[in-house]
Design an enzyme around this catalytic site. Structure first.
Site, PDB file in Angstrom:
ATOM      1  CD  GLU A 166      -4.197  -5.563   2.627  1.00 50.50           C
ATOM      2  OE1 GLU A 166      -5.083  -4.774   3.025  1.00 50.50           O
ATOM      3  OE2 GLU A 166      -2.996  -5.449   2.947  1.00 50.50           O
ATOM      4  CD  GLU A 173      -3.186  -0.952   2.028  1.00 50.67           C
ATOM      5  OE1 GLU A 173      -3.034  -0.230   3.044  1.00 50.67           O
ATOM      6  OE2 GLU A 173      -4.237  -1.571   1.791  1.00 50.67           O
TER       7      GLU A 173
END
Length: 360
Positions: A283, A171
């Site tokens: 995710e 991320e």
């Protein structure tokens, strides 16, 4: 829950999806799995991690039996991939370096070895948000040379493990220059390949927390599209994307409000297909409530109808989380069997949705 009720719920969720699915030839997804978190505990979104904050999902180190969780997921659900998050600071013992601490790395390798023993694919995920202690890699923080050395040392250890994947960074966000970030990614890719890991998948993350929704509009797609293997190909260089289904896309709320097909998965699939690329959704998830069962099933069903460009999905998260964590996918053990959370048992398990190659 009665089989009939389970089937009716799943069928209803799928029927809602059919009007949203582009006409592609169906083929099952290659991958389905879950994150096995714990080595990343103690990390913040500014890339600050403290090695002592980790709670390894390794029984010998913490009492948390990540191996049994993974064995259950493989045998009872049909999962075939696990993502193994770890903060950069853990294997280097809180040093901003590419050199691995022997003891710390051996601890993390216990989890990787447990994962490999199940026969599943295992993703090494560095969980630092493109940062080290608040400073962005290649843009004021660790140099590309340090980042490359770090990945070279990791790849050297697993260069002969065909089921190890390399997740370069969890991320990235608020990246000042996405082209410069792609140069950092390129340095790591080159280092991995030159270390001898010439065939394994490498996952390339864009900015905005690896958002599937903004992957194209943020410029991440075009920037990362320039990253190549040393031989000039992009074989097994896979785009790494995340998507949560709560109201603010944060993955911090129990309820899900959308399948995000129209605003995320359709534009991403279009770009991937037009550019001959593929992505893995490393995710996704939501709370253990009916709204998330419904929308996650729709999301996965759409992905399966784009399986030429979307390889699969991994839920967040199992491992060292408490079972009352809002996004827990940690199974509970009772008597002599494991019991899945509602979201896993009703939506994410390949043996429920029948959309993954491991069970079809």
């Amino acid at each position: 829950m009665a089989i009939k009720l389970l089937y009716s719920f799943v069928a209803a969720a799928f029927s809602t999806t059919t009007v949203l699915v582009n006409a592609q030839t169906f083929a099952p997804l290659q991958f389905a799995g879950v994150n096995i978190a714990g080595f990343d505990f103690g990390c913040s979104t500014d890339g600050t991690c403290v090695a002592s904050g980790a709670v390894p999902p390794v029984h010998q180190l913490s009492g948390i039996d990540g191996l049994s969780q993974m064995q259950h997921f493989v045998q009872d659900d049909g999962y075939n991939v696990f993502r193994l998050p770890v903060g950069w600071q853990y294997p280097t013992l809180d040093q901003m370096t590419g050199v691995l601490d022997e003891t710390q790395f051996a601890n993390y390798n216990m989890l990787v070895s447990d994962c490999l023993s199940t026969g599943a694919y295992c993703e090494i995920d560095i969980h630092n948000y493109a940062r080290y202690d608040g400073q962005i890699i290649g843009q004021g923080g660790p140099s590309n040379e340090i980042f490359a050395e770090f990945w070279s040392n990791i790849a050297s250890y697993w260069k002969n493990e065909t089921k190890v994947m390399f997740g370069l960074m969890n991320e990235p966000h608020d990246i000042p220059n996405i082209t410069t970030w792609a140069e950092s990614v390129q340095s790591a890719v080159t280092a991995i390949r030159e270390a001898g890991a010439t065939t394994q998948m490498i996952l390339l993350p864009g900015t905005d927390y690896a958002s599937a929704e903004t992957f194209v509009s943020s410029g991440s797609a075009d920037a990362l599209g320039t990253v190549r293997n040393p031989d000039g190909t992009f074989t097994n260089l896979i785009m790494d994307v995340h998507k949560y289904l709560d109201y603010d896309n944060s993955g911090t709320n129990t309820a899900c409000v959308s399948n995000h097909i129209e605003d995320s998965w359709e534009p991403l699939s279009t770009w991937l297909r037009a550019n001959g690329r593929q992505a893995l959704n490393t995710e996704t998830g939501g709370g253990n409530v009916d709204s998330c069962v419904n929308y996650v099933l729709q999301e996965i069903s759409y992905q399966a109808n784009q399986s030429d460009v979307i390889l699969g999905y991994l839920g967040w998260s199992a491992g060292s989380f408490a079972t009352d964590y809002v996004l827990s996918q940690v199974p509970s053990y009772s008597g002599n069997s494991w019991n899945d959370t509602l979201l896993v048992s009703m939506a994410m398990s390949p043996k429920t949705n029948m959309l993954v190659a491991s069970v079809v």
